[in-house]
Design a protein around this motif. Structure first.
Motif, PDB file in Angstrom:
ATOM      1  N   MET A  80       0.828  -1.196   0.000  1.00  0.00           N
ATOM      2  CA  MET A  80       0.000   0.000   0.000  1.00  0.00           C
ATOM      3  C   MET A  80       0.870   1.257   0.000  1.00  0.00           C
ATOM      4  SD  MET A  80      -2.956   1.088   2.755  1.00  0.00           S
ATOM      5  CE  MET A  80      -1.768   1.129   4.118  1.00  0.00           C
ATOM      6  N   TYR A 115      -4.037  -1.632  -4.719  1.00  0.00           N
ATOM      7  CA  TYR A 115      -4.226  -0.309  -4.120  1.00  0.00           C
ATOM      8  C   TYR A 115      -4.007   0.805  -5.144  1.00  0.00           C
ATOM      9  CZ  TYR A 115      -4.924  -1.606   0.740  1.00  0.00           C
ATOM     10  OH  TYR A 115      -5.452  -2.085   1.909  1.00  0.00           O
ATOM     11  N   LEU A 146     -11.335   3.584   0.281  1.00  0.00           N
ATOM     12  CA  LEU A 146     -10.784   2.350  -0.297  1.00  0.00           C
ATOM     13  C   LEU A 146     -11.302   1.099   0.403  1.00  0.00           C
ATOM     14  CD1 LEU A 146      -7.062   3.458  -0.743  1.00  0.00           C
ATOM     15  CD2 LEU A 146      -8.830   3.344  -2.496  1.00  0.00           C
ATOM     16  N   ASN A 167      -9.796  -2.692   0.457  1.00  0.00           N
ATOM     17  CA  ASN A 167      -9.287  -3.278   1.702  1.00  0.00           C
ATOM     18  C   ASN A 167      -9.857  -4.678   1.929  1.00  0.00           C
ATOM     19  OD1 ASN A 167      -7.868  -0.900   2.233  1.00  0.00           O
ATOM     20  ND2 ASN A 167      -9.587  -0.004   3.356  1.00  0.00           N
TER      21      ASN A 167
END
Length: 318
Positions: free
Chosen positions: A120, A203, A237, A241
């Protein structure tokens, strides 16, 4: 006065005729030619048959065989039904099971606590349109394209006791793959190296879809970049996740190639997937016992997959 009869105000108005026209989807299907219908049917039917035949039927057979005592060689008529005895033996009298569970949990923790956050972090850096960003993305994603078996051979060149790069730099003589006290950590480094690129890509795709006005509004309020990310961007997000969580759990459960290349899942590298292979296709073939181990992995995987599907469907409803 007109001779036309007056319409009484209280006369009931007849209901409208029902619309018998086909719906939009049915009209579109009727417009298709016979050849198009055959192609669409095959496009749906062929993947369905493959999924059922290669995934669901073997999974169902594995669950059924987990309650039997069969070596995989004898006739099907000679299969003995033992019920839950295999599960009892797995938990109580099978020594490698407890270390395998610990190693799978450790594998999950390493990927979730170290590799995923680092992926990430790299995605956030690459989202800033750095010079040479395409090159960095390709270089970091390249390990994902490689198979885990090939990654094991690559890291063998680094971890080799006599001619490895790591011992040459450190000036030591550590057997990184042979010492049961350190080999699990060595393998985790290799697995994390591959996992980082996958998480980075997930991501990065999520960050590209974030509305830029969110960052602009946070900047106007005087929020720092770190605060903006964790308070504004990271909650947006949430679907990514969830995907990362499910992918990480599945990766930790299906970890197999690396440890099998190193020492076939023995001497400190016991994993559930390696135990399944040892019992199903190993020297002492025990189909029923290995199927019980595989069923345990299947149930854990289905738990997280169900959470993922529930989250995705709820997001679609919103």
């Amino acid at each position: 006065m007109s001779d036309l009869p007056l319409v009484q105000a209280d006369r009931a108005v007849p209901p409208p005729a029902p619309d018998t026209r086909p719906s939009g989807r049915r009209r579109r299907l009727r417009l298709l030619s016979r050849a198009d219908r055959v192609v669409i049917t095959l496009m749906v039917l062929v993947p369905l048959v493959l999924v059922v035949g290669l995934v669901w039927l073997p999974a169902a057979a594995t669950v059924l065989l987990s309650g039997t005592d069969w070596d995989g060689i004898g006739p099907l008529g000679g299969i003995d039904w033992v019920g839950l005895r295999n599960y009892h033996d797995v938990v109580s009298i099978y020594p490698p099971f407890a270390p395998a569970v610990r190693h799978n949990v450790l594998w999950l923790a390493a990927l979730f606590v170290v590799a995923s956050p680092f992926g990430m972090f790299l995605a956030v850096l690459l989202d800033k349109e750095l010079r040479g960003g395409r090159f960095y993305q390709t270089a970091l994603y390249l390990p994902v394209v490689l198979s885990l078996a090939l990654i094991g051979f690559i890291w063998q060149l680094i971890y080799s006791r006599d001619q490895g790069l790591l011992n040459a730099v450190l000036g030591g003589n550590t057997d990184w793959y042979g010492d049961p006290k350190v080999n699990i950590w060595a393998v985790l480094v290799a697995a994390s190296w591959r996992h980082v690129g996958y998480i980075m890509l997930l991501y990065l795709a999520g960050l590209k879809s974030v509305d830029p006005t969110l960052r602009e509004a946070a900047a106007v309020d005087g929020s720092s970049e770190v605060s903006t990310f964790f308070r504004v961007i990271f909650p947006v997000l949430r679907p990514v996740n969830v995907i990362v969580l499910v992918v990480t759990v599945i990766e930790a459960l299906r970890a197999f190639d690396l440890v099998w290349v190193v020492n076939k899942g023995r001497n400190g590298l016991e994993l559930l997937s390696a135990l399944v292979t040892q019992n199903v296709v190993g020297e002492a073939s025990r189909i029923g016992f290995g199927s019980a181990l595989a069923t345990v992995m299947l149930l854990v995987s289905l738990l997280f997959i169900s959470v993922y599907l529930f989250t995705v469907m709820r997001e679609d409803e919103r």
